[in-house]
Design an enzyme around this catalytic site. Sequence first.
Site, mmCIF file in Angstrom:
data_model
loop_
_atom_site.group_PDB
_atom_site.id
_atom_site.type_symbol
_atom_site.label_atom_id
_atom_site.label_comp_id
_atom_site.label_asym_id
_atom_site.label_seq_id
_atom_site.Cartn_x
_atom_site.Cartn_y
_atom_site.Cartn_z
ATOM 1 N N TRP A 102 -16.611 -20.723 8.292
ATOM 2 C CA TRP A 102 -17.053 -22.075 8.672
ATOM 3 C C TRP A 102 -18.405 -22.407 8.079
ATOM 4 O O TRP A 102 -18.641 -23.532 7.619
ATOM 5 C CB TRP A 102 -17.018 -22.268 10.181
ATOM 6 N N ASP A 172 -23.632 -25.547 14.329
ATOM 7 C CA ASP A 172 -22.218 -25.834 14.542
ATOM 8 C C ASP A 172 -21.761 -24.941 15.688
ATOM 9 O O ASP A 172 -21.603 -23.736 15.522
ATOM 10 C CB ASP A 172 -21.431 -25.530 13.256
ATOM 11 N N LYS A 196 -11.743 -26.765 20.992
ATOM 12 C CA LYS A 196 -11.797 -25.344 21.377
ATOM 13 C C LYS A 196 -12.290 -25.192 22.815
ATOM 14 O O LYS A 196 -11.579 -24.649 23.640
ATOM 15 C CB LYS A 196 -12.672 -24.568 20.404
HETATM 16 C C1 LIG Z 1 -12.689 -25.417 14.216
HETATM 17 C C2 LIG Z 1 -14.038 -25.370 13.621
HETATM 18 C C3 LIG Z 1 -14.489 -26.339 12.720
HETATM 19 C C4 LIG Z 1 -13.616 -27.466 12.227
HETATM 20 O O1 LIG Z 1 -13.380 -28.373 13.198
HETATM 21 P P1 LIG Z 1 -12.516 -29.705 12.905
HETATM 22 O O2 LIG Z 1 -12.725 -30.433 14.197
HETATM 23 O O3 LIG Z 1 -11.115 -29.266 12.666
HETATM 24 O O4 LIG Z 1 -13.108 -30.395 11.752
HETATM 25 C C5 LIG Z 1 -15.775 -26.238 12.245
HETATM 26 N N1 LIG Z 1 -16.592 -25.243 12.638
HETATM 27 C C6 LIG Z 1 -16.194 -24.281 13.501
HETATM 28 C C7 LIG Z 1 -17.137 -23.198 13.895
HETATM 29 C C8 LIG Z 1 -14.904 -24.323 14.013
HETATM 30 O O5 LIG Z 1 -14.496 -23.371 14.873
#
Ligand SMILES: *Cc1c(COP(=O)(O)O)cnc(C)c1O
Length: 363
Positions: A102, A172, A196
């Site tokens: 990521w 993030d 999530k």
């Molecule tokens: C799932 C995830 C993303 C991507 O998320 P989207 O909402 O599908 O764009 C980005 N960073 C992390 C750490 C993730 O787990």
Amino acid sequence: MTRAYNFNAGPAAIPLEVLEQAQAQFIDYEGAGMALMEMSHRSATYEKVNQEAQDLLRELMNIPDNYKILFLQGGASTQFAMIPMNFLSEGKAGAYIDTGAWAGKAIKEAKVIGEAVVAASTKEDSYMRTPKASEIVVPENAAYVHLTSNETIGGVQYKTFPEFANAPLIADMSSDILSRPIDVSKFGMIYAGAQKNLGPSGVTVVIVREDLIAESPKTIPAMLRYDTHAKANSLYNTPPSFAVYMVGLVLKWIKGKGGLAALEQYNLEKTALIYNVIDESNGFYVGCANQEDRSTMNITFRIKDKDEELEKKFIKESEAAGFVGLKGHRDVGGLRASTYNAVPLESCAALAQFMKEFQQRNS
Ligand SMILES: *Cc1c(COP(=O)(O)O)cnc(C)c1O
């Protein structure tokens, strides 16, 4: 109906109580004669939903008053672009800490927009750990330092966060927001896709210090500017109203559980059940992350000698036993159990038991 043992990585488990409440309100929202989805986002009813979700998030995360909470669309992936668009003015660079898949995507996208510098990388160690503070080199012209608090695919999670005097920290937190208490004031910005730990897909939560978004470059389209959404209280255009509503219900559920300190304890207890099986397996199961950095949200592991046939068998038999989502991400293979807030202890206990029995049958 029996609920599956849901270890999906995202979209992921949502608390049963939340789903039941949404179901009860689904067709007739608070006696309005229509579903929330059928209502104007300019209605007093939706404004209340929008405000209550913000207020609860502020309360649970102890977010200071000088931070805005935004509900945006386009997922965390859109933030990978919006961050450099809004923060990289002339001569500035984004400093990125590379801890895996990521973080890598965030870096790749920043490079499309402007200058992105890798301030530290754990690639040489197969992304098994987070970097030590002493390894991180932030350039003088850094507009921000970006990190990924929990690498969803690799299963590596920061237990403490580095601090930088000359640049705000942007995190993030898509896969571990609300899983533990954190000090928001140490961050310039935090963002997370909801699917999530916060609810369904379709909304991205952004928590950002007001002074950082005071003036974005004039060349950015309105929808991609933080100040647009901040000024309009996330009602500039039609918001993902149902997703925001669901996030609000999840936040109420978290409050009912006793808040983030209680959830952290619960998550540690849950993951200990599974990590203990790995640690006590005499090498039958091998964790993919270093012990001190391993995640309480995504448990990544292999079967000894990266035996793909045995891993396939594990997945097949686990599915037959009612487990869902234990296959590792297609980029890295292996096995992964995502144990987000909404995954109950009972699911983790059942998986631990299954893993022990699978080992007995196959060694
Ligand atoms: C799932 C995830 C993303 C991507 O998320 P989207 O909402 O599908 O764009 C980005 N960073 C992390 C750490 C993730 O787990």
